[in-house]
Write an enzyme that holds these catalytic residues in place. Structure first.
Site: not given
Ligand code: F6P
Length: 499
Positions: A187, A193, A246-247, A332, A363, A473
């Site tokens: 965005k 990264e 963004g999310r 978030e 399990h 960040k």
């Protein structure tokens, strides 16, 4: 817990009766506490919601200004006051301010045209899609492609998010650089990264002798000018609006790899399913509104019973990425300490979302769910139609296990030996999809988005900012630049690793 907060004073009444008692006293419990919408059956009956809790929560939601906040959201007014913007993910699927819906349609048109051009070979021979993005720019597309694209046979998609070079290397090993399209999804188009991964992917193509490697790059961003400066031609930049968080962005051009892998018709069906869920959220009365009822369940266990976490188990391999997607969406969005006005929140914010895949999780972690001392409200997500054509015994066992876990959590079992006894009365919600198709998955994801919003309104917080990610960040950049002396512990780690 929440008794001192006047908004939730109704929760200081004596705790609800046991689940067993609730079922015994009300033969109509299932029909009152279940919702069928868009091919999805939501069963909230195995939770401790009672008529008086429902009334209390409905009043709390009204008092929190729900009608206004929901109307602001869908009208494209400021819903994210700390950043001074609207939150227009619903407009991407056609439910929003007319001008925003029109803009989203126009941008979708660009996306569709590029997909058709790629299908027609305009960017050369393309078989592999290397999608590079992180957080909301990766989790949504990854979920869609993994859930729906397994048999599409159209394109092989790898979603790479981690800056750990091992993640990229894995994709490089799978893909032919001459047939790969690099998709940079960001965005902001500044996420460190993603930009480093994109640069390394471009070098990989160039080093393999791909002519005009940068001509095989597509950018998905709300900042097209930054993508252009980075070197992407504007014909291959697919913008989306700054007002799409963004999310919440998989409906925008961030969904490009899914639209490419599944086909445009499937992408549109997904948007339609989400829009139908939006309409349900906007129009259904609170007592029959799936996202709102789910938010009541969330807040009841958090505020009245002190649950610190909630667990989501997908009893369908195709939905194995759902818990990861939900972690970002819920944590978030609603992991905040202040209200909309900046005052201390005063009650716990979102519970920690975690989960896994059934039956594997049975399990591994279900021991604690059945016999541990902590309360964990559980959510099961399953699909009636199997995603494969193997012997039907597979799907029968899968669904049977899912239903058995909910029943066992609720019923418990007495035993003279404490180690073998189950307390029972442990709550669960079951979400049962008729089928896992684009439309239903779109509706399911929109359900989760609107539930997250309803939770935020109940708590009085802004679900659309994420300042909590900034400090780390900044410090990571400072470590990279090596220009700050850190605390003794951190400095020792830096010195040991970087010399
Ligand atoms: O660090 C958090 C975050 O801003 C998320 O909200 C977002 O989804 C992710 O980073 C990626 O951001 P971008 O799409 O700008 O690269």
């Amino acid at each position: 817990m929440s008794g001192s907060d006047p908004r939730f004073s109704f929760l200081s009444a004596p705790p609800s009766p046991s689940l067993e008692a609730l079922f015994a006293e009300d033969s109509d419990r299932i029909s009152r506490l279940s919702v069928s919408e868009q091919g999805i059956y939501f069963d909230f009956s195995k939770t401790h919601l009672t008529e008086s809790l429902l009334l209390g929560f409905q009043q709390a939601l009204r008092d929190a200004g729900f009608d206004q906040r929901r109307d602001d959201l869908f009208a494209g007014r400021i819903a994210n006051p700390t950043e001074g913007r609207a939150a227009e993910h619903s407009a991407e699927r056609g439910e929003g301010a007319p001008e925003s819906v029109a803009q989203a349609k126009q941008l979708h048109g660009r996306m569709r045209a590029l997909i058709e051009a790629i299908e027609a070979g305009a960017l050369g021979d393309t078989a592999h899609i290397l999608h590079i993005g992180i957080g909301g720019s990766a989790l949504g597309p990854d979920l869609l492609v993994d859930a729906l694209g397994r048999d599409s046979g159209r394109y092989d998609v790898a979603v790479v998010s981690n800056v750990d070079g091992s993640a990229l290397k894995e994709a490089f090993a799978r893909f032919d650089p001459h047939k790969t399209l690099i998709v940079i999804a960001s965005k902001t188009f500044t996420t460190t990264e993603t930009m480093l991964n994109a640069q390394s992917a471009l070098s990989w193509m160039a080093e393999a002798g791909v002519e005009d490697a940068s001509g095989r790059v597509v950018a998905l961003t709300a900042h097209p000018e930054r993508a252009f400066d980075w070197g992407v031609d504007e014909t291959r930049i697919l913008p989306f609006s700054e007002t799409v968080g963004g999310r919440y962005s998989l409906w925008s051009s961030i969904g490009f790899p899914a639209a490419l892998a599944l086909g445009w018709a499937a992408f549109e069906e997904m948007l339609e399913g989400a829009a139908a869920m939006d309409r349900h959220f906007r129009l259904a009365p609170m007592a029959h509104n799936a996202p709102i009822l789910a938010a009541f369940v969330d807040q009841y266990y958090s505020l009245a019973r002190g649950a610190e976490t909630r667990a989501v188990f997908a009893y369908d391999e195709r939905l194995r990425l759902l818990p990861f997607y939900l972690q970002q969406l819920e944590m978030e969005s609603n992991g905040k300490s202040v209200t909309l006005s900046g005052a201390p929140l005063g009650v716990p914010s979102a519970a920690i979302t975690w989960g896994g895949v059934g039956t594997d999780a049975q399990h591994a972690v279900f021991q604690l769910l059945h016999q541990g001392t902590r309360l964990v409200p559980v959510e099961f997500v399953a699909v009636v139609e199997p995603g494969h054509d193997l012997d039907e015994a597979h799907h029968r066992q899968l669904l049977g296990n899912c239903f058995a876990q909910g029943a066992a959590l609720m019923a418990g079992r007495t035993h003279e030996d404490g180690a073998r006894a189950y307390a029972g009365d442990r709550p669960s919600t079951t979400i049962l999809l008729d089928d896992l198709d684009p439309r239903t998955l779109g509706a399911l994801i929109a359900f989760y988005e609107q539930r997250t919003f309803a939770n935020a309104v109940l708590l009085g917080i802004n679900p659309f900012d994420q300042f909590g990610v900034e400090l780390g960040k900044e410090m990571a950049k400072a470590i990279d630049a090596g220009d700050i002396q850190f605390d003794a512990s951190t400095q020792a780690l830096i010195d040991r690793a970087f010399g």
